[in-house]
Write an enzyme that holds these catalytic residues in place. Structure first.
Site, mmCIF file in Angstrom:
data_model
loop_
_atom_site.group_PDB
_atom_site.id
_atom_site.type_symbol
_atom_site.label_atom_id
_atom_site.label_comp_id
_atom_site.label_asym_id
_atom_site.label_seq_id
_atom_site.Cartn_x
_atom_site.Cartn_y
_atom_site.Cartn_z
ATOM 1 N N ARG A 160 1.063 2.221 -5.869
ATOM 2 C CA ARG A 160 1.347 1.247 -4.922
ATOM 3 C C ARG A 160 0.277 0.230 -4.594
ATOM 4 N NH1 ARG A 160 5.955 1.904 -2.430
ATOM 5 N NH2 ARG A 160 5.231 0.617 -0.629
ATOM 6 N N TRP A 213 -3.822 -2.086 -1.657
ATOM 7 C CA TRP A 213 -3.752 -3.194 -2.497
ATOM 8 C C TRP A 213 -3.923 -4.114 -1.858
ATOM 9 C CZ3 TRP A 213 -0.571 -7.340 -3.801
ATOM 10 C CH2 TRP A 213 -0.765 -7.910 -4.988
ATOM 11 N N LYS A 262 2.577 -1.804 -8.320
ATOM 12 C CA LYS A 262 3.886 -1.326 -8.842
ATOM 13 C C LYS A 262 5.109 -2.038 -8.210
ATOM 14 C CE LYS A 262 6.823 0.855 -11.633
ATOM 15 N NZ LYS A 262 6.803 0.318 -12.862
ATOM 16 N N HIS A 270 8.275 -28.500 -30.709
ATOM 17 C CA HIS A 270 8.283 -29.294 -29.440
ATOM 18 C C HIS A 270 6.922 -29.545 -28.999
ATOM 19 C CE1 HIS A 270 12.240 -30.476 -30.427
ATOM 20 N NE2 HIS A 270 12.683 -29.171 -30.608
ATOM 21 N N ASN A 309 1.474 -0.478 6.085
ATOM 22 C CA ASN A 309 1.822 -1.157 4.720
ATOM 23 C C ASN A 309 2.828 -2.114 5.168
ATOM 24 O OD1 ASN A 309 2.806 -2.048 2.207
ATOM 25 N ND2 ASN A 309 4.187 -0.326 2.217
ATOM 26 N N GLY A 310 2.234 -3.599 5.121
ATOM 27 C CA GLY A 310 2.899 -4.679 5.289
ATOM 28 C C GLY A 310 2.206 -5.743 5.906
ATOM 29 N N LYS A 354 4.221 -7.822 -21.444
ATOM 30 C CA LYS A 354 3.579 -6.495 -21.519
ATOM 31 C C LYS A 354 2.151 -6.726 -22.240
ATOM 32 C CE LYS A 354 5.894 -4.180 -19.696
ATOM 33 N NZ LYS A 354 6.933 -5.015 -18.890
ATOM 34 N N CYS A 383 0.734 -1.111 -0.119
ATOM 35 C CA CYS A 383 -0.131 -0.141 -0.117
ATOM 36 C C CYS A 383 0.679 1.390 -0.066
ATOM 37 C CB CYS A 383 -0.997 0.048 1.186
ATOM 38 S SG CYS A 383 -1.566 -1.540 1.489
ATOM 39 N N GLU A 387 -0.051 -8.069 -19.540
ATOM 40 C CA GLU A 387 -0.462 -7.346 -18.236
ATOM 41 C C GLU A 387 -1.281 -6.151 -18.573
ATOM 42 O OE1 GLU A 387 2.929 -5.587 -15.913
ATOM 43 O OE2 GLU A 387 3.704 -5.451 -17.579
ATOM 44 N N GLU A 412 9.451 -10.699 -22.680
ATOM 45 C CA GLU A 412 8.935 -9.292 -22.240
ATOM 46 C C GLU A 412 7.869 -8.720 -23.176
ATOM 47 O OE1 GLU A 412 9.291 -7.875 -19.688
ATOM 48 O OE2 GLU A 412 8.969 -5.921 -20.225
HETATM 49 C C1 F6R Z 1 5.960 -5.752 -15.280
HETATM 50 C C2 F6R Z 1 6.622 -5.525 -14.215
HETATM 51 C C3 F6R Z 1 7.050 -6.468 -13.154
HETATM 52 C C4 F6R Z 1 8.154 -6.191 -12.329
HETATM 53 C C5 F6R Z 1 8.321 -7.096 -11.096
HETATM 54 C C6 F6R Z 1 9.762 -6.776 -10.556
HETATM 55 O O1 F6R Z 1 5.744 -4.691 -16.189
HETATM 56 O O2 F6R Z 1 6.563 -4.189 -13.870
HETATM 57 O O3 F6R Z 1 6.919 -7.878 -13.545
HETATM 58 O O4 F6R Z 1 9.076 -6.137 -13.194
HETATM 59 O O5 F6R Z 1 7.211 -6.851 -10.327
HETATM 60 O O6 F6R Z 1 9.821 -5.390 -10.001
HETATM 61 P P1 F6R Z 1 11.171 -4.633 -9.683
HETATM 62 O O7 F6R Z 1 11.908 -4.565 -10.850
HETATM 63 O O8 F6R Z 1 10.448 -3.455 -8.983
HETATM 64 O O9 F6R Z 1 11.706 -5.768 -8.656
#
Ligand code: F6R
Length: 623
Positions: free
Chosen positions: A43, A91, A618, A522, A117-118, A503, A18, A506, A499
């Protein structure tokens, strides 16, 4: 000791990551808090709330859903007299994101309000103990246990400061928490353990928050609170204490030089688009001060007296993990250092083997990802040095790693990581150059071509991005009906295929799988039909002939293909997306934004919430 695991069947335990903020000053506090929460919404954003003391009453106003729901509610309230307040944006993964679970939470007497937060891991026995003392609970949260615990200690003839200290001594788990008290309406207490918390010092006003953008409009003077520190603040003063002994601590004040504008959209429709378009600048920033003009070699003073590792274990999650997979190619081929790349959530539970000459490289944009931190701590516990590659100054990865290289991407607000990956790739490339030079395993000619190419890259990318966006828009219209996608790549394009698929998944919620092209036959090729298109990464490298033969196999099954390729690509596929060719691995820096823009335009075309995709947050500060 009872440690409750996150998926324990018998508990309805709230798990949050959060954003919290507290303000004590001279302005109406609630608008300041709401503005701060907007900057913390990355967050978490499934409920929000504020607490403040006004007209001799402790008010808590909360709303389920995004922050606008809370704003609507506040619009109908008289909430504008208090000059001290707390706020929270939540969150949740367990425990319904409903109003009664939203923060702030009050104690039974309604004298204290707390945001958190935690995770309080021993919340269950604490709750039982408090219930036996006659305390009643109105939410399913561990946070309510924390505020009731403080209240219980406070009832034992102590100061509130002592009560917080005694309560936190009983808590197992993680927290960044802030608390206000009806009897001292201008004061805030806050503490942290393994969740981020900062103190912002202004003129006649002070803040605590989970992240800097929350208060950057008001002050640039910041203290990074460490684990087991407790702060007491009001409008004019602040004091940091050791949470156990309550001894006052001296803290270093940091000045933040980046401005709020850089944490805002800057005219773009979404943060994600802005951040994709920032990549030329990110590359330039990552290179600044990193090249010695005389010897034209890479400067990484952070590593100067670190022995060259005999093996590297990269630990990361999500996009940062993909960056690690890409870096593996260069570190192995240029620096001849064997590299293992590990998903942090697997690594931490796998009893990995270390040698004393190993180095663990933890890659994390936020520097707060719980699994990556756990992987780092595991390595440190075994005496293995840890190098952090991290974007957030003062984050846990940055503070706990033995050495840290900051990736200089600036604040990344969009949940989907874009420019941060670009910065990670630049730094991984510099690392491979640095060790390659030290070990003399990289031909000088290759090194100087790469360095020359890097310097020219921001200009080329800057010119190309608007064209790329146009092409991405066109393709998004064409392919928006697809429900599944393959992303294929070989060699160092394989991590990029992973990647690209991540993208798309998500932000557009379209199923996508990244695959090594050679693996298709395969099994996965059975899925190919006209409804299941393939996004092929087909740069002009040594592996192109192999990729082409894989694509021919897809065509033979009536699969539609978009090929991201260089001029001269001559397989007749449904759509060729031609991008300029640069030197060797630098092509990645043009492939990556094309993948990001395609996912972005698909999501926009489908009307999705690009910057805050459903079910995501995030920084993933819980495992
Ligand atoms: C995807 C994304 C996540 C982060 C992952 C690691 O777009 O942002 O997959 O890459 O949660 O986050 P960090 O880099 O902050 O450890």
């Amino acid at each position: 000791m009872v440690v409750l695991t996150l998926n324990h069947p018998e508990i309805n335990k709230e798990i949050t990551m959060c954003g919290i903020i507290g303000y004590a000053g001279h302005r109406p506090a609630v608008p300041v808090i709401v503005e701060g929460l907007k900057r913390l919404e990355y967050r978490g954003y499934d409920s929000a709330g504020v607490a403040f003391v006004q007209h001799q009453g402790l008010e808590v106003i909360r709303a389920q859903g995004k922050l606008c729901e809370l704003e609507n509610k506040l619009g109908g309230c008289d909430a504008f007299h208090a000059t001290t307040a707390l706020g929270h944006t939540r969150w949740a993964t367990h425990g319904l994101p409903v109003e009664r679970n939203a923060h702030p939470h009050k104690d039974g007497q309604g004298r204290l309000a707390l945001v958190h937060n935690g995770i309080i891991e021993n919340y269950h026995p604490l709750r039982e103990m408090l219930k036996n003392k006659g305390r009643e609970f109105v939410s399913d949260t561990d946070t309510e246990v924390l505020v009731q615990l403080v209240s219980e200690e406070w009832s034992k003839d102590t100061t509130l400061l002592q009560a917080i200290s005694r309560a936190l001594a009983q808590v197992e788990g993680t927290y960044a928490m802030a608390l206000i008290n009806l009897d001292e309406p201008g004061r805030i207490w806050a503490a942290r353990k393994s969740s981020p918390l900062l103190l912002g010092m202004g003129t006649g006003e002070n803040f605590v928050a989970s992240d800097i953008p929350a208060f950057l409009a008001y002050t640039r003077e910041v203290i990074f609170l460490e684990d087991n520190e407790l702060v007491e603040l009001d409008a004019l003063s602040w004091k940091v204490f050791d949470v156990a002994t309550l001894k006052p601590l001296n803290k270093e004040v940091h000045h933040i030089s980046w401005d709020l504008q850089s944490a805002q959209k800057g005219g773009y429709r979404h943060f994600m688009l802005k951040e994709i378009f920032e990549q030329p600048q990110v590359i330039a920033n990552c290179l600044a001060g990193r090249m010695d003009p005389k010897s034209s070699c890479v400067l990484l003073p952070e590593l100067d007296d670190l022995p060259i590792p005999e093996q590297i274990q990269i630990v990361a999650c999500g996009t940062s993990y993909h960056a690690g997979l890409w870096g593996q190619h260069l570190l192995e081929s240029w620096a001849k250092i064997p590299v293992r790349v590990e998903i942090a959530s697997e690594f931490r539970y796998r009893n990995p083997l270390f040698r004393p000459t190993d180095l663990v490289l933890a890659i994390s944009q936020s520097g707060e990802t719980a699994d990556t931190l756990a992987g780092m701590r595991l390595a440190k516990g075994e005496g293995v040095p840890v190098l952090g590659l991290c974007n957030v100054v003062g984050s846990s990865v940055a503070r706990e790693a033995d050495r840290v290289i900051h990736t200089q991407a600036g604040p990344e607000i969009s949940v989907a990581s874009t420019k941060a990956m670009c910065s990670q790739l630049v730094l991984l490339l510099l690392l491979a150059l640095y060790w390659g030079r030290q070990k003399q395993t990289l031909p000088r000619e290759t090194e100087s071509q790469i360095l020359r190419g890097l310097l020219g890259l921001p200009g080329i990318l800057e010119a190309e991005l608007p064209r790329m966006r146009g092409k991405a828009q066109e393709l998004a219209q064409e392919y928006s009906a697809a429900r599944s996608f393959f992303y294929l790549g070989r060699g160092s394009s394989f991590p990029l295929a992973l990647e690209g698929a991540l993208k798309l998944k998500e932000i557009s919620y379209i199923h996508a799988e990244g695959y090594a092209s050679g693996e298709m036959k395969h099994g996965p090729i059975a899925l190919i039909d006209p409804e299941f298109p393939t996004f092929a990464l087909a740069p002009s490298d040594d592996l192109l002939p192999k990729v082409i033969s894989n694509l021919v196999e897809v065509q033979a099954r009536n699969g539609r293909i978009i090929a991201l390729a260089h001029p001269g690509f001559d397989l007749a596929v449904d759509h060729v997306w031609s991008i300029p060719e640069v030197y060797g691995p630098l092509n990645t820096f043009l492939i990556l934004p094309a993948l990001q823009l395609f996912a972005y335009e698909m999501a926009v075309y489908l009307g999705k919430d690009v910057d805050q995709p459903r079910n995501l947050a995030k920084s993933v500060t819980v495992e």
